[in-house]
Design a protein around this motif. Structure first.
Motif, mmCIF file in Angstrom:
data_model
loop_
_atom_site.group_PDB
_atom_site.id
_atom_site.type_symbol
_atom_site.label_atom_id
_atom_site.label_comp_id
_atom_site.label_asym_id
_atom_site.label_seq_id
_atom_site.Cartn_x
_atom_site.Cartn_y
_atom_site.Cartn_z
ATOM 1 N N VAL A 58 0.826 -1.199 0.000
ATOM 2 C CA VAL A 58 0.000 0.000 0.000
ATOM 3 C C VAL A 58 0.868 1.261 0.000
ATOM 4 C CG1 VAL A 58 -1.875 1.256 1.140
ATOM 5 C CG2 VAL A 58 -1.861 -1.238 1.162
ATOM 6 N N LEU A 59 1.985 1.229 0.714
ATOM 7 C CA LEU A 59 2.880 2.379 0.677
ATOM 8 C C LEU A 59 3.403 2.614 -0.740
ATOM 9 C CD1 LEU A 59 4.314 4.629 2.196
ATOM 10 C CD2 LEU A 59 6.200 3.033 2.624
ATOM 11 N N LEU A 60 3.673 1.542 -1.468
ATOM 12 C CA LEU A 60 4.153 1.655 -2.852
ATOM 13 C C LEU A 60 3.120 2.333 -3.747
ATOM 14 C CD1 LEU A 60 6.366 0.931 -4.945
ATOM 15 C CD2 LEU A 60 5.160 -1.244 -5.297
ATOM 16 N N MET A 61 1.860 2.278 -3.372
ATOM 17 C CA MET A 61 0.817 2.900 -4.188
ATOM 18 C C MET A 61 1.001 4.411 -4.315
ATOM 19 S SD MET A 61 -2.548 0.822 -2.858
ATOM 20 C CE MET A 61 -3.705 1.783 -3.839
ATOM 21 N N THR A 62 1.554 5.063 -3.295
ATOM 22 C CA THR A 62 1.706 6.516 -3.373
ATOM 23 C C THR A 62 2.784 6.924 -4.384
ATOM 24 O OG1 THR A 62 0.845 6.785 -1.133
ATOM 25 C CG2 THR A 62 2.071 8.624 -2.056
ATOM 26 N N PRO A 63 3.970 6.298 -4.409
ATOM 27 C CA PRO A 63 4.873 6.556 -5.542
ATOM 28 C C PRO A 63 4.237 6.179 -6.882
ATOM 29 C CG PRO A 63 6.083 5.561 -3.732
ATOM 30 C CD PRO A 63 4.632 5.493 -3.359
ATOM 31 N N GLY A 64 3.440 5.096 -6.897
ATOM 32 C CA GLY A 64 2.724 4.742 -8.119
ATOM 33 C C GLY A 64 1.776 5.850 -8.544
ATOM 34 N N LEU A 65 1.085 6.426 -7.563
ATOM 35 C CA LEU A 65 0.188 7.546 -7.849
ATOM 36 C C LEU A 65 0.977 8.734 -8.384
ATOM 37 C CD1 LEU A 65 -2.789 8.610 -7.514
ATOM 38 C CD2 LEU A 65 -2.004 9.591 -5.354
ATOM 39 N N ALA A 66 2.182 8.934 -7.860
ATOM 40 C CA ALA A 66 3.030 10.034 -8.339
ATOM 41 C C ALA A 66 3.332 9.864 -9.826
ATOM 42 C CB ALA A 66 4.322 10.093 -7.530
ATOM 43 N N PHE A 67 3.634 8.650 -10.260
ATOM 44 C CA PHE A 67 3.856 8.406 -11.686
ATOM 45 C C PHE A 67 2.566 8.597 -12.482
ATOM 46 C CE2 PHE A 67 7.816 6.173 -10.517
ATOM 47 C CZ PHE A 67 8.641 6.648 -11.516
ATOM 48 N N PHE A 68 1.455 8.102 -11.951
ATOM 49 C CA PHE A 68 0.165 8.201 -12.630
ATOM 50 C C PHE A 68 -0.210 9.669 -12.839
ATOM 51 C CE2 PHE A 68 -4.562 8.050 -12.534
ATOM 52 C CZ PHE A 68 -4.778 7.173 -13.599
ATOM 53 N N TYR A 69 -0.155 10.445 -11.769
ATOM 54 C CA TYR A 69 -0.477 11.868 -11.857
ATOM 55 C C TYR A 69 0.592 12.636 -12.630
ATOM 56 C CZ TYR A 69 -4.361 11.853 -8.443
ATOM 57 O OH TYR A 69 -5.559 11.669 -7.792
ATOM 58 N N GLY A 70 1.861 12.290 -12.417
ATOM 59 C CA GLY A 70 2.937 12.980 -13.114
ATOM 60 C C GLY A 70 2.829 12.851 -14.615
ATOM 61 N N GLY A 71 2.499 11.661 -15.083
ATOM 62 C CA GLY A 71 2.338 11.454 -16.521
ATOM 63 C C GLY A 71 1.153 12.204 -17.086
ATOM 64 N N MET A 72 0.106 12.368 -16.288
ATOM 65 C CA MET A 72 -1.087 13.076 -16.745
ATOM 66 C C MET A 72 -0.891 14.597 -16.741
ATOM 67 S SD MET A 72 -4.095 10.882 -14.863
ATOM 68 C CE MET A 72 -5.437 11.878 -15.510
ATOM 69 N N SER A 73 0.123 15.077 -16.031
ATOM 70 C CA SER A 73 0.383 16.512 -15.950
ATOM 71 C C SER A 73 1.096 17.012 -17.199
ATOM 72 C CB SER A 73 1.247 16.824 -14.727
ATOM 73 O OG SER A 73 0.637 16.373 -13.545
ATOM 74 N N ARG A 74 1.219 18.333 -17.288
ATOM 75 C CA ARG A 74 2.027 18.916 -18.355
ATOM 76 C C ARG A 74 3.507 18.829 -17.976
ATOM 77 N NH1 ARG A 74 -0.764 24.613 -19.674
ATOM 78 N NH2 ARG A 74 -1.092 24.666 -17.398
ATOM 79 N N ALA A 75 4.374 18.898 -18.967
ATOM 80 C CA ALA A 75 5.808 18.694 -18.733
ATOM 81 C C ALA A 75 6.384 19.710 -17.764
ATOM 82 C CB ALA A 75 6.567 18.750 -20.065
ATOM 83 N N LYS A 76 5.814 20.911 -17.729
ATOM 84 C CA LYS A 76 6.371 21.954 -16.871
ATOM 85 C C LYS A 76 5.897 21.868 -15.423
ATOM 86 C CE LYS A 76 2.875 25.394 -18.269
ATOM 87 N NZ LYS A 76 2.695 26.725 -18.897
#
Length: 464
Positions: free
Chosen positions: A18-36
């Motif tokens: 479950v702790l690993l899910m938060t870094p996973g969420l960071a990748f999920f949200y990071g990819g959905m964001s704009r590059a800047k």
């Protein structure tokens, strides 16, 4: 201290998952964001681990799972501050439980990711310092009380008021997903829209990151749901299978909706569908059959695929669809328990309408949903308003246009300068003119886009 060693091993593993899910969420949200703004988006998830993790150890566990005495139906007390005295305690005294500290660690990871989930709604525009303050205030005033309402019991008749009511939430449909989703809505209303939204397309900048994040979330979610059994027995097995089934069904439903509505099924769609199914099955995973889990996934995938477009009709800028996936998906899952739950799967649950239980359970689920929506929305709105008045919650127009990564964190995710510096020798030399021409065109487009963002933002401010 007598414990179930097998159950303890599973709970330790689940806590890590479950702790690993938060870094996973960071990748999920990071990819959905704009590059800047990708680094800022990922940083918001990681700082949630740090801030909420400390708060949980110091006082959070005590408020969420401690005995509050006269107000114990609504909030815990201060008897377990710092987790002092729990080092040799177990969740059950007959040798069937796990160490109390293992349970505390497991629940800490839930609090952490709930806060991180909210961040996706305010991508590109929230002050980092304000987010840190918000995280601490929100987890204290919103998450800890709701977790206590739904999950706390002393095993002797005292419990949180929603637990006492008989509302079912096995792993966090109300506590985590509805709670985070409606909080995201309140926060978006305080911060306002991103400059240029919805006129300008703000597409995900890295879809491979999104898929990687979705995969890590799915992997960790088996610990999230099956770990909530607090043992490695039959209940965990049911939750595990249902977690798989619902995610698969929702992924199919989402991409089918996309194909029929938009003419193409997308990688973003299948990743979002997986998450929607996981969200919806979370409260129900130990109370329904595998076929029931598939039904929940199909409904959630289709409903959430439409729900994410509501922001354009209603005018709220939920940047990464936290409301459309987590709030809506959580509501779908919580209410479908009232239809599909069966004691044939879990005797600790209840029978829903389709299992002959009548409308009673559905009514209890509706009360839990409405209570969570109302409390979380109102308190979040107040917290966000106070922070905005005291220190400001939104970055400046110029900083947003330039990109929050560089202006707030003094970093960029992609160092194109070093790539350009390497051009000019060897095999790369023959391609340099073409590369330079492409770079010049890209810089021109970027400059025009930034100027347009600034002009639009200044028009909005002038109207205010």
């Amino acid at each position: 201290m007598k414990i179930d060693s097998g159950g303890t091993a599973w709970m330790l593993t689940s806590s890590a998952l479950v702790l690993l899910m938060t870094p996973g969420l960071a990748f999920f949200y990071g990819g959905m964001s704009r590059a800047k703004s990708v680094l800022n988006m990922m940083m918001m998830s990681f700082v949630s681990i740090a801030v909420v993790g400390m708060a949980w150890v110091v006082y959070g566990y005590s408020l969420a799972f401690g005995d509050g005495g006269p107000v114990g139906s609504f909030i815990g007390g201060f008897g377990d501050l710092g987790l002092v005295g729990l080092e040799k305690a177990a969740t059950a005294g007959d040798g069937t439980g796990v160490p109390q500290l293992v349970f505390a660690a497991f629940q800490a990871t839930f609090a952490i990711i709930t806060v991180a989930l909210i961040s996706g709604a305010v991508a590109d525009r929230a002050k980092f310092g304000a987010w840190v303050v918000f995280s601490l205030a929100w987890v204290t005033l919103v998450y800890f009380p709701i977790a206590h309402w739904v999950w706390w019991t002393d095993g002797k008749g005292a419990s949180g008021w929603l637990f006492d009511l008989g509302a079912l939430d096995f792993a966090g449909g109300t506590v985590v997903h509805i709670n985070a989703g409606v909080a995201a809505l309140a926060l978006v209303l305080v911060l306002g829209r991103r400059n240029g939204w919805p006129r300008e397309p703000m597409r995900p900048h890295n879809l491979p990151f999104v898929l990687l994040g979705a995969g890590l979330l799915w992997f960790g979610w088996f610990g999230f749901n099956a770990g909530s059994a607090l043992s490695s027995g039959a209940t965990a097995a049911v939750a595990f299978v249902n977690t798989l089934a619902a995610a698969c069904a929702a992924a199919v439903a989402w991409i089918v909706v996309e194909k029929l509505r938009d003419g193409a099924s997308t990688t973003l769609g299948i990743a979002s569908g997986i998450v929607a199914g996981l969200v919806a099955v979370t409260p129900a995973c130990a109370f329904v059959t595998p076929l029931g889990a598939i039904a929940i996934g199909l409904v959630a995938g289709a409903v959430c695929a439409f729900a994410v477009s509501l922001k354009y009709k209603l005018g709220y800028d939920d940047a990464l669809d936290v409301v459309g996936v987590h709030m809506v998906g959580g509501i779908v899952g919580a209410l479908l328990i009232g239809l599909l739950a069966t004691t044939a799967v879990n005797g600790a649950g209840a029978d829903g309408l389709l299992a002959g239980g009548g409308f009673g359970l559905l009514g209890k689920q509706a009360v839990a949903v409405l209570a969570t929506l109302a409390y979380s929305f109102v308190v979040t709105l107040v917290i966000a308003k106070v922070i905005d008045l005291v220190m400001g919650f939104r970055i400046s127009v110029d900083d947003e246009a330039a990109g929050i990564d560089g202006t707030v964190h003094a970093e960029t995710a992609y160092d194109f300068g070093s790539i350009r510096a390497g051009i000019g020798s060897g095999a790369g030399a023959t391609a340099a003119p073409h590369v330079r021409a492409a770079e010049t065109a890209a810089k021109k487009v970027e400059a025009e886009g930034t100027a347009a963002e600034k002009a639009e933002a200044k028009k909005v401010e002038a109207k205010k």
